[in-house]
Design a protein around this motif. Structure first.
Motif, PDB file in Angstrom:
ATOM      1  N   GLY A  66      -2.144   1.655  -6.215  1.00  0.00           N
ATOM      2  CA  GLY A  66      -3.386   2.420  -6.163  1.00  0.00           C
ATOM      3  C   GLY A  66      -3.646   3.157  -7.465  1.00  0.00           C
ATOM      4  O   GLY A  66      -4.771   3.179  -7.973  1.00  0.00           O
ATOM      5  N   ALA A  67      -2.591   3.754  -8.022  1.00  0.00           N
ATOM      6  CA  ALA A  67      -2.729   4.468  -9.298  1.00  0.00           C
ATOM      7  C   ALA A  67      -3.122   3.513 -10.416  1.00  0.00           C
ATOM      8  O   ALA A  67      -3.985   3.823 -11.255  1.00  0.00           O
ATOM      9  N   SER A 129       2.145  12.414  -5.711  1.00  0.00           N
ATOM     10  CA  SER A 129       2.076  13.245  -6.920  1.00  0.00           C
ATOM     11  C   SER A 129       2.217  12.388  -8.175  1.00  0.00           C
ATOM     12  O   SER A 129       1.558  12.646  -9.184  1.00  0.00           O
ATOM     13  N   ALA A 130       3.057  11.353  -8.113  1.00  0.00           N
ATOM     14  CA  ALA A 130       3.208  10.439  -9.259  1.00  0.00           C
ATOM     15  C   ALA A 130       1.893   9.717  -9.529  1.00  0.00           C
ATOM     16  O   ALA A 130       1.465   9.570 -10.685  1.00  0.00           O
ATOM     17  N   ALA A 131       1.242   9.272  -8.458  1.00  0.00           N
ATOM     18  CA  ALA A 131      -0.043   8.577  -8.607  1.00  0.00           C
ATOM     19  C   ALA A 131      -1.095   9.509  -9.209  1.00  0.00           C
ATOM     20  O   ALA A 131      -1.826   9.129 -10.134  1.00  0.00           O
ATOM     21  N   LEU A 132      -1.164  10.730  -8.702  1.00  0.00           N
ATOM     22  CA  LEU A 132      -2.154  11.694  -9.209  1.00  0.00           C
ATOM     23  C   LEU A 132      -1.868  12.075 -10.660  1.00  0.00           C
ATOM     24  O   LEU A 132      -2.798  12.231 -11.470  1.00  0.00           O
ATOM     25  N   PHE A 133      -0.592  12.207 -11.002  1.00  0.00           N
ATOM     26  CA  PHE A 133      -0.211  12.523 -12.389  1.00  0.00           C
ATOM     27  C   PHE A 133      -0.633  11.392 -13.326  1.00  0.00           C
ATOM     28  O   PHE A 133      -1.194  11.624 -14.399  1.00  0.00           O
ATOM     29  N   TYR A 134      -0.361  10.165 -12.901  1.00  0.00           N
ATOM     30  CA  TYR A 134      -0.714   8.990 -13.714  1.00  0.00           C
ATOM     31  C   TYR A 134      -2.224   8.892 -13.918  1.00  0.00           C
ATOM     32  O   TYR A 134      -2.700   8.581 -15.012  1.00  0.00           O
ATOM     33  N   ILE A 135      -2.960   9.202 -12.861  1.00  0.00           N
ATOM     34  CA  ILE A 135      -4.422   9.097 -12.935  1.00  0.00           C
ATOM     35  C   ILE A 135      -5.017  10.236 -13.771  1.00  0.00           C
ATOM     36  O   ILE A 135      -5.739   9.998 -14.747  1.00  0.00           O
ATOM     37  N   GLY A 154       4.647   8.959 -19.131  1.00  0.00           N
ATOM     38  CA  GLY A 154       5.741   8.164 -18.582  1.00  0.00           C
ATOM     39  C   GLY A 154       6.461   8.827 -17.424  1.00  0.00           C
ATOM     40  O   GLY A 154       7.196   8.167 -16.676  1.00  0.00           O
ATOM     41  N   ALA A 155       6.240  10.124 -17.252  1.00  0.00           N
ATOM     42  CA  ALA A 155       6.868  10.841 -16.125  1.00  0.00           C
ATOM     43  C   ALA A 155       6.480  10.212 -14.793  1.00  0.00           C
ATOM     44  O   ALA A 155       7.289  10.175 -13.854  1.00  0.00           O
ATOM     45  N   ALA A 156       5.247   9.703 -14.700  1.00  0.00           N
ATOM     46  CA  ALA A 156       4.798   9.096 -13.442  1.00  0.00           C
ATOM     47  C   ALA A 156       5.656   7.894 -13.068  1.00  0.00           C
ATOM     48  O   ALA A 156       6.009   7.703 -11.900  1.00  0.00           O
TER      49      ALA A 156
END
Length: 301
Positions: A66-67, A129-135, A154-156
């Protein structure tokens, strides 16, 4: 939605399906999930149930997919300019922007529900949270504004190990944070090596990826530095996660190999060598995490 309906009449269903799959960037997801299962094995101190692994892997796949779909939706303007990305489904029209966004949101909702019900709330929150951070942090902000984009963004990609760990233990520990740090430190040298090949593309699209704004010499020095710090962190993980000599030897040998490849890039400044560094980086991550899992199984099996 009218444009989506109109598009669906002209684009064959098979191409639409392939387009939606391509939106998730399946090859990138494969690599991230290779790190999730070994993290679960280390957290469990053995092999988790197949059901538990399946729920976590599928949930993680949907969240990352999704991200990635939102990333392609937002980047469709620069994807049309760059040779490497000109065949992506939003550029070719196989998928409409509206369709891509609806698809992305649906994936995130299903991923959260699956991880929350099948694993626990913590793993679901981490994946989201990883998806939202990446987006929002990487795609919408950092990617087009700083050459350190992939360092922070890259943290995502490092969160899947935390999701795997949380799925088993329902917590975050020092060992899991070290695994996160390993992937966080691995991402810049991995991506910069690839970016050497496409630096003209990034320049044309005004994306300040490090190799397109700094010299090859300068970038290769940073790649070498990251491989050294990365190797040090992998060796610290051994005693913290109670891993044995098998993992320690693998971490040391793989780390020395990564540094050797990056040093060769520094000496030659060759795009061909840069692609070898990129290829090795993928092998490195796979073998390192496989060594973690095997070490645990050998010791506890």
């Amino acid at each position: 939605m009218d444009s989506f309906v109109a598009a669906s009449k002209t684009v064959p269903l098979s191409r639409q399906v392939r387009g939606y799959i391509a939106l998730t960037k399946p090859r990138i997801i494969e690599l991230l999930l290779i790190t999730t299962v070994p993290a679960m094995v280390v957290a469990k101190g053995g092999i988790p149930s197949l059901w538990k692994m399946a729920i976590t892997v599928v949930g993680g796949t949907l969240a990352a997919g999704g991200a990635n779909a939102v990333n392609m939706w937002f980047d469709r303007d620069i994807d049309a300019v760059m040779k490497r990305t000109q065949h992506r489904p939003l550029v070719t029209g196989d998928v409409t922007p509206t369709g891509a966004l609806v698809f992305a949101v649906a994936l995130e909702v299903v991923a959260f529900a699956l991880l929350d019900l099948g694993d626990n709330f913590l793993s679901a929150v981490l994946a989201l949270s990883a998806a939202l951070f990446y987006i929002f942090i990487y795609t919408l902000w950092l990617k087009r504004s700083t050459s350190q984009n992939i360092v922070i963004g890259g943290a995502a990609g490092a969160v899947p190990v935390l999701v795997g760990w949380a799925a088993i233990q329902n917590n975050i520990t020092v060992a899991s944070l070290l695994m996160f740090l390993i992937i966080f430190l691995w991402t810049p040298p991995h991506f910069w090596a690839l970016a050497f090949r496409y630096k003209e593309d990034y320049s044309k699209a005004n994306v300040p990826m490090l190799p397109s704004v700094k010299s090859m010499r300068s970038t290769s020095v940073q790649i070498m530095a990251y491989t050294l710090v990365l190797t040090a962190v992998t060796l610290v993980l051994g005693p913290i996660a109670h891993l044995g000599a098998l993992y320690d030897l693998a971490a040391l040998a793989l780390g020395l190999g990564f540094f050797a490849y990056s040093y060769r890039l520094y000496k030659t400044e060759s795009p061909k060598v840069a692609m070898r560094v990129f290829s090795y980086s993928i092998t490195y991550l796979m073998l390192l995490f496989i060594a973690m899992g095997v070490d645990v199984v050998v010791h506890h099996g």
